[in-house]
Scaffold this active site. Structure first.
Site, PDB file in Angstrom:
ATOM      1  N   GLY A  46     -14.796  -1.562  -9.549  1.00  0.00           N
ATOM      2  CA  GLY A  46     -15.949  -1.230 -10.381  1.00  0.00           C
ATOM      3  C   GLY A  46     -16.019  -2.179 -11.567  1.00  0.00           C
ATOM      4  N   GLN A  51     -18.314  -5.100 -19.780  1.00  0.00           N
ATOM      5  CA  GLN A  51     -17.125  -5.925 -19.533  1.00  0.00           C
ATOM      6  C   GLN A  51     -17.450  -7.408 -19.367  1.00  0.00           C
ATOM      7  OE1 GLN A  51     -15.868  -3.030 -16.280  1.00  0.00           O
ATOM      8  NE2 GLN A  51     -13.896  -3.849 -16.927  1.00  0.00           N
ATOM      9  N   CYS A  91      -7.773  -1.421 -14.918  1.00  0.00           N
ATOM     10  CA  CYS A  91      -9.065  -1.884 -15.405  1.00  0.00           C
ATOM     11  C   CYS A  91      -9.063  -3.406 -15.439  1.00  0.00           C
ATOM     12  CB  CYS A  91      -9.294  -1.324 -16.812  1.00  0.00           C
ATOM     13  SG  CYS A  91     -10.823  -1.883 -17.564  1.00  0.00           S
ATOM     14  N   LEU A  92     -10.151  -4.031 -14.994  1.00  0.00           N
ATOM     15  CA  LEU A  92     -10.230  -5.494 -15.015  1.00  0.00           C
ATOM     16  C   LEU A  92     -10.151  -6.044 -16.432  1.00  0.00           C
ATOM     17  CD1 LEU A  92     -12.970  -6.144 -12.289  1.00  0.00           C
ATOM     18  CD2 LEU A  92     -10.491  -6.429 -12.081  1.00  0.00           C
ATOM     19  N   HIS A 133     -14.959   6.312 -15.367  1.00  0.00           N
ATOM     20  CA  HIS A 133     -14.331   5.152 -16.008  1.00  0.00           C
ATOM     21  C   HIS A 133     -15.400   4.123 -16.417  1.00  0.00           C
ATOM     22  CE1 HIS A 133     -10.947   2.011 -16.034  1.00  0.00           C
ATOM     23  NE2 HIS A 133     -12.035   1.285 -16.119  1.00  0.00           N
ATOM     24  N   GLU A 134     -16.345   3.847 -15.512  1.00  0.00           N
ATOM     25  CA  GLU A 134     -17.359   2.816 -15.793  1.00  0.00           C
ATOM     26  C   GLU A 134     -18.373   3.286 -16.831  1.00  0.00           C
ATOM     27  OE1 GLU A 134     -16.656  -0.036 -14.829  1.00  0.00           O
ATOM     28  OE2 GLU A 134     -15.193   0.518 -13.314  1.00  0.00           O
ATOM     29  N   HIS A 137     -17.105   2.727 -20.194  1.00  0.00           N
ATOM     30  CA  HIS A 137     -17.289   1.341 -20.668  1.00  0.00           C
ATOM     31  C   HIS A 137     -18.644   1.179 -21.352  1.00  0.00           C
ATOM     32  CE1 HIS A 137     -13.786  -0.886 -19.413  1.00  0.00           C
ATOM     33  NE2 HIS A 137     -13.902  -0.534 -18.149  1.00  0.00           N
TER      34      HIS A 137
END
Ligand code: ZN
Length: 173
Positions: A46, A51, A91-92, A133-134, A137
């Site tokens: 995701g 991000q 997480c990226l 989670h997204e 962000h």
């Protein structure tokens, strides 16, 4: 399509709250395509626009093994949540760090698709975790915010060390 660079924690730009998309146009579709490519390239499941330093409420996701089932969420909103589950998250934007986070077990999300049409999706398990989670962000939150202050300091220390090492590495042709 082009690959975008991913901001890394504790970059303050990860703290900005993204603005809703007013009309879905080719600009959003192009951004979504670039984000998808960026996510696949980084082996993520995701990615939120925040991000990649874009302040709009847009999320791309693909939980399939074959990486051929992309999902797009524009202006996503969780309209109901149920139960709880604890899942190990990564997480990226926080490379190399994994930690358990408690979230709702089931969520119903309302969003616009790339065609600008609204839809609703009921999700549980990993998909529900990923959606929460997204959306975090987009609201300027990162999963390490859920950790205890002590654990979070450890994570910050480890990341700083990692980032210093990355910088210290000589350029390779
Ligand atoms: Zn993330």
């Amino acid at each position: 399509m082009s690959r975008l660079s991913i901001l890394e924690f504790p970059d303050p730009r990860l703290r900005r709250v993204a603005k809703p998309v007013e009309t879905v146009t080719d600009n959003e579709r192009k951004l979504a395509a670039d984000m998808l490519e960026t996510m696949y390239d980084a082996r993520g499941i995701g990615l939120a626009a925040t991000q990649v330093n874009q302040g709009v409420r847009l999320v791309v996701m693909d939980l399939s093994e074959a990486r051929n089932e992309p999902r797009f969420f524009i202006n996503p909103e969780i309209i109901s949540r149920e139960g709880s589950q604890t899942c190990e998250e990564g997480c990226l934007s926080v490379p190399g760090i994994y930690a358990e986070v408690k979230r709702a077990e089931k969520v119903t999300v309302r969003a616009l698709g790339l065609d600008g049409e609204p839809y609703e999706l009921e999700a549980d398990g990993l998909l529900a975790v990923c959606i929460q989670h997204e959306i975090d962000h987009l609201d300027g939150k990162v999963f390490v915010d859920y950790l205890s202050p002590l654990k979070r300091r450890m994570v910050e220390k480890r990341l700083r060390k990692q980032q210093r090492q990355d910088k210290a590495e000589p350029a390779r042709a």
